[in-house]
Design an enzyme around this catalytic site. Sequence first.
Site, short mmCIF file in Angstrom:
data_model
loop_
_atom_site.label_atom_id
_atom_site.label_comp_id
_atom_site.label_asym_id
_atom_site.label_seq_id
_atom_site.Cartn_x
_atom_site.Cartn_y
_atom_site.Cartn_z
N CYS B 86 0.63 -0.94 0.14
CA CYS B 86 -0.31 0.13 -0.01
C CYS B 86 1.01 1.01 0.13
O CYS B 86 1.50 1.30 -1.33
CB CYS B 86 -0.68 -0.24 1.04
N HIS B 203 -3.86 -5.91 1.18
CA HIS B 203 -2.56 -5.92 2.80
C HIS B 203 -2.62 -7.70 3.12
O HIS B 203 -2.98 -7.86 3.92
CB HIS B 203 -3.43 -5.34 3.56
N GLU B 205 -1.01 -8.59 5.30
CA GLU B 205 -0.71 -8.58 6.83
C GLU B 205 -2.23 -9.26 6.94
O GLU B 205 -2.15 -9.42 8.43
CB GLU B 205 0.82 -7.49 7.17
#
Lengths: 81, 230
Positions: B86, B203, B205
């Site tokens: 990002c 994302h 994560e």
Amino acid sequence: MQVRVYVSPRQGILDPQGRAVENALKSLGFADASNVHIGRYITLEVKGDSRAAVEAEVARMCDQLLANPLIEDYRFEVEGG
Amino acid sequence: MKWGVVRFPGSLDDDDALYALREVLGQDARMLWHKEETLGGVHCIVLPGGFSYGDYLRSGAIARFSPIMRSIAKFADDGGLVLGICNGFQILCEAHLLPGALTRNRSLAFICEQVTIRVENARTPLTRATRAGEVLRIPIKHGEGCYVAPESELRAMEERGQVLFRYVAPDGGLSEAANPNGSMRAIAGVANERFNVFGLMPHPEHAVEGELTGGADGLKLFHSLIEAAR
């Protein structure tokens, strides 16, 4: 010297802000408005011995930080000196 | 494997990245403050999501000049693995470590939703634990994720396999509706020419614990990097 830098979206790059504002102008009845683009206006002062030296310095600032040449065009004006 | 997660002023997802690496994957991960000039012998650098320096001027434009970025450029030049997520992707583009740029979403809206992306090249350190054509469910949350690059550059990137992920419908098909931000060629993630620097808007994560976040496909990307560093 006083410097004014104008940064605008590059021709051909999607400019959703410009398009949204154009649509808003049309809906207000400004049917003649078209090709709206939204950019950035930056003013700064730059010390320098000559206008040419300041212009060269500002071009470097634009290339390295003030504009992203991939997606933006810039032009600038130098006043004084 | 040793990881370094960089924290810039305005980073948001640094703690989530550290959590995913340490708690979920059992990795040796440390936070690196953006003013540090050494990377502490890590094998992979993660530039996390957020709004570094308030995204002033352009997303990633100021963070690029943080002291640590010089070390990261050198690290990448020496073949070290770098993953930008990002805002991290935006920073890597601004730093010219990745091609292209990320601009305002076509809709002008900030988008926070689960998306599906298709793996376009599974022979890279970021994708080796996936299959080409595999569809991954990973969330996005960004206002400036519209990927742009000159047409000639895009063609060269496609030929070299640098386009790693595209936004697709859940069945894997391309469509305008499945492209959330208007990215050229629906590009969601890319690699550099050497395939050691990677950037993506989704994302991974945030997709490491299936029962909490509706999927754990992000793990496949981290597992890929762990395999690659072995």
